[in-house]
Design a protein around this motif. Structure first.
Motif, PDB file in Angstrom:
ATOM      1  N   PHE A  46      -6.752   5.784   2.711  1.00 36.64           N
ATOM      2  CA  PHE A  46      -6.085   7.020   3.155  1.00 36.64           C
ATOM      3  C   PHE A  46      -5.321   7.300   1.542  1.00 36.64           C
ATOM      4  N   LEU A  47      -5.998   7.144   0.515  1.00 35.34           N
ATOM      5  CA  LEU A  47      -5.600   7.869  -0.489  1.00 35.34           C
ATOM      6  C   LEU A  47      -6.768   8.764  -1.268  1.00 35.34           C
ATOM      7  N   ASP A  48      -6.111   9.466  -1.961  1.00 35.17           N
ATOM      8  CA  ASP A  48      -7.434  10.350  -2.620  1.00 35.17           C
ATOM      9  C   ASP A  48      -7.425  10.095  -4.200  1.00 35.17           C
ATOM     10  N   VAL A  49      -8.319  10.836  -4.740  1.00 38.63           N
ATOM     11  CA  VAL A  49      -8.571  10.797  -6.298  1.00 38.63           C
ATOM     12  C   VAL A  49      -7.341  11.122  -7.076  1.00 38.63           C
ATOM     13  N   SER A  50      -6.502  11.680  -6.770  1.00 38.71           N
ATOM     14  CA  SER A  50      -5.431  11.902  -7.436  1.00 38.71           C
ATOM     15  C   SER A  50      -4.321  10.910  -7.257  1.00 38.71           C
ATOM     16  N   PHE A  51      -4.682   9.652  -6.945  1.00 42.56           N
ATOM     17  CA  PHE A  51      -3.796   8.543  -6.857  1.00 42.56           C
ATOM     18  C   PHE A  51      -3.075   8.470  -7.998  1.00 42.56           C
ATOM     19  N   LEU A  52      -1.712   7.831  -8.204  1.00 46.05           N
ATOM     20  CA  LEU A  52      -0.986   7.517  -9.069  1.00 46.05           C
ATOM     21  C   LEU A  52      -0.878   5.910  -9.221  1.00 46.05           C
ATOM     22  N   SER A  53      -1.006   5.311 -10.225  1.00 40.81           N
ATOM     23  CA  SER A  53      -0.933   3.878 -10.481  1.00 40.81           C
ATOM     24  C   SER A  53      -0.044   3.165  -9.681  1.00 40.81           C
ATOM     25  N   ASP A  54       1.128   3.522  -9.545  1.00 40.63           N
ATOM     26  CA  ASP A  54       2.100   2.829  -8.642  1.00 40.63           C
ATOM     27  C   ASP A  54       1.881   2.880  -7.251  1.00 40.63           C
ATOM     28  N   TYR A  56      -6.313   6.784  15.020  1.00 35.66           N
ATOM     29  CA  TYR A  56      -7.578   6.701  14.185  1.00 35.66           C
ATOM     30  C   TYR A  56      -7.794   5.214  13.591  1.00 35.66           C
ATOM     31  N   ILE A  57      -9.078   4.790  13.627  1.00 35.47           N
ATOM     32  CA  ILE A  57      -9.646   3.621  12.800  1.00 35.47           C
ATOM     33  C   ILE A  57     -10.215   4.038  11.767  1.00 35.47           C
ATOM     34  N   GLY A  58      -9.764   3.969  10.420  1.00 32.73           N
ATOM     35  CA  GLY A  58     -10.416   4.648   9.585  1.00 32.73           C
ATOM     36  C   GLY A  58     -10.261   6.161   9.592  1.00 32.73           C
ATOM     37  N   ASP A  59     -11.372   6.739   9.870  1.00 36.68           N
ATOM     38  CA  ASP A  59     -11.226   8.327   9.977  1.00 36.68           C
ATOM     39  C   ASP A  59     -11.912   8.785  11.173  1.00 36.68           C
ATOM     40  N   ALA A  64     -11.238  -7.177  12.119  1.00 34.58           N
ATOM     41  CA  ALA A  64     -10.441  -7.858  11.266  1.00 34.58           C
ATOM     42  C   ALA A  64     -10.316  -6.841   9.891  1.00 34.58           C
ATOM     43  N   ASN A  65      -8.987  -6.635   9.508  1.00 34.44           N
ATOM     44  CA  ASN A  65      -8.706  -5.744   8.368  1.00 34.44           C
ATOM     45  C   ASN A  65      -8.972  -4.325   8.711  1.00 34.44           C
ATOM     46  N   SER A  66      -8.474  -3.776   9.494  1.00 34.67           N
ATOM     47  CA  SER A  66      -8.655  -2.533   9.912  1.00 34.67           C
ATOM     48  C   SER A  66      -7.515  -1.566   9.627  1.00 34.67           C
ATOM     49  N   PHE A  67      -7.736  -0.490   9.113  1.00 39.73           N
ATOM     50  CA  PHE A  67      -6.753   0.415   9.170  1.00 39.73           C
ATOM     51  C   PHE A  67      -6.303   1.376  10.328  1.00 39.73           C
ATOM     52  N   LEU A  68      -5.359   1.572  11.075  1.00 45.90           N
ATOM     53  CA  LEU A  68      -4.892   2.469  11.913  1.00 45.90           C
ATOM     54  C   LEU A  68      -4.036   3.626  11.649  1.00 45.90           C
ATOM     55  N   LYS A  69      -4.524   4.757  11.818  1.00 48.28           N
ATOM     56  CA  LYS A  69      -3.729   5.818  11.633  1.00 48.28           C
ATOM     57  C   LYS A  69      -3.157   6.586  12.790  1.00 48.28           C
ATOM     58  N   LEU A  70      -1.647   6.724  13.069  1.00 46.53           N
ATOM     59  CA  LEU A  70      -1.034   7.117  14.116  1.00 46.53           C
ATOM     60  C   LEU A  70      -0.773   8.485  13.836  1.00 46.53           C
ATOM     61  N   SER A  71      -1.513   9.434  14.064  1.00 43.64           N
ATOM     62  CA  SER A  71      -1.421  11.176  13.905  1.00 43.64           C
ATOM     63  C   SER A  71      -2.196  10.918  12.699  1.00 43.64           C
ATOM     64  N   GLY A 106       2.428  11.151   9.945  1.00 42.11           N
ATOM     65  CA  GLY A 106       1.723  10.233  10.673  1.00 42.11           C
ATOM     66  C   GLY A 106       2.193   8.688  10.106  1.00 42.11           C
ATOM     67  N   ALA A 107       1.739   7.805  10.670  1.00 40.84           N
ATOM     68  CA  ALA A 107       1.989   6.442  10.272  1.00 40.84           C
ATOM     69  C   ALA A 107       0.407   5.818  10.046  1.00 40.84           C
ATOM     70  N   VAL A 108       0.302   5.019   8.693  1.00 45.50           N
ATOM     71  CA  VAL A 108      -0.639   4.195   8.359  1.00 45.50           C
ATOM     72  C   VAL A 108      -0.341   2.622   8.545  1.00 45.50           C
TER      73      VAL A 108
END
Length: 264
Positions: free
Chosen positions: A122-130, A229-232, A245-252, A257-259
């Motif tokens: 849930f990050l894109d290629v324009s991510f910031l280091s922090d 959503y699980i992943g996308d 195990a080790n899944s990302f849920l996206k609520l909306s 939305g919440a990750v």
């Protein structure tokens, strides 16, 4: 509950998550990702899109030395690139380049940051280091709570970022937005998200239920307003869905939305 259908979604490969995170957690590889990202920004096309102009190893090595004070051999750099490629973060291509001490243009291996490199995180290629470092810190914090008896939930975005909840196998937990509820109004088996997660269903009609049964952890979306959503991949409504195990849920999806990262 027993009348509901059960499905298993292979939407996210937990092994690949580990590979990605291992690749990120290294100063040299992290610097390479930043270099490839920044080079794309410099080469932004007139229509606003990023031009894919790969950098080859010698060019990256010079930038590492001059801008990051990182001095490594070509062989060692190749090992870092190998891990980034295997983590599906970087794409290796062959380009024609003018090589020092060689006559004419030569075919050399070059590298470009993959457009979908961080999509599953849930990050894109324009991510910031922090942002990325905070992401990794949250992942490590989550892993410390894993004990085989609980599902550990960590909020990865928004006002509640960093909050962690442990759900025991004997508990069934409802997850939703606060709306007009206070924590004291509800049982301990309710996870209240801040109202700033505006597209998450409120707890009066919970967005999601999490529970353990038989052979694993499951979620149930009984009809949230904006889906889960699980992943996308969207979770079917009214269906018990087994988690890996080790899944990302996206609520909306999108703003509001919440990750939530789930490990067990």
């Amino acid at each position: 509950m027993n009348d509901l259908k059960t499905v298993i979604l292979d939407a996210y490969d937990s092994d690949m998550l580990s590979i990605k995170l291992a690749a990120i957690n290294n100063k040299v590889r992290f610097s390479i990702l930043e270099i490839l990202r920044d080079f794309e920004k410099i080469n932004k096309a007139e229509d606003g899109s990023f031009k894919k102009e790969p950098l080859y190893s010698r060019e990256i090595n010079l930038i590492l030395l001059n801008n990051y004070n990182i001095n490594i051999t070509t062989q060692m750099l190749g090992q870092h690139f190998k891990q980034l490629v295997e983590a599906d973060l970087v794409e290796e291509v062959v380009v024609k380049k003018e090589v020092p001490n060689k006559i004419g243009r030569r075919s050399v291996k070059a590298y470009v940051l993959k457009e979908c490199a961080f999509e599953s995180l849930f990050l894109d290629v324009s991510f910031l280091s922090d942002e990325l470092l905070t992401f990794f810190d949250l992942y490590k914090s989550n892993q410390r709570f894993s004990d085989g008896e609980h599902c550990v939930l960590t909020i990865f975005n928004g006002v509640d970022k960093g909050k962690t909840f442990k759900v025991h196998k004997q508990e069934k937990v409802l997850i939703g937005r606060k709306a007009n509820f206070n924590a004291n109004d509800l049982s301990s088996s309710t996870i209240l998200l801040d109202n700033s997660y505006s597209t998450v269903s409120n707890v009066s009609k919970p967005h999601l239920k999490l529970f353990f049964k038989d052979d694993g952890w499951y979620i149930l979306d009984s009809g949230s307003t904006n889906g889960t959503y699980i992943g996308d991949i969207k979770v079917p409504t009214g269906v018990e869905t087994k988690l890996k195990a080790n899944s990302f849920l996206k609520l909306s999806k999108g703003n509001g939305g919440a990750v939530i990262y789930c490990s067990f």
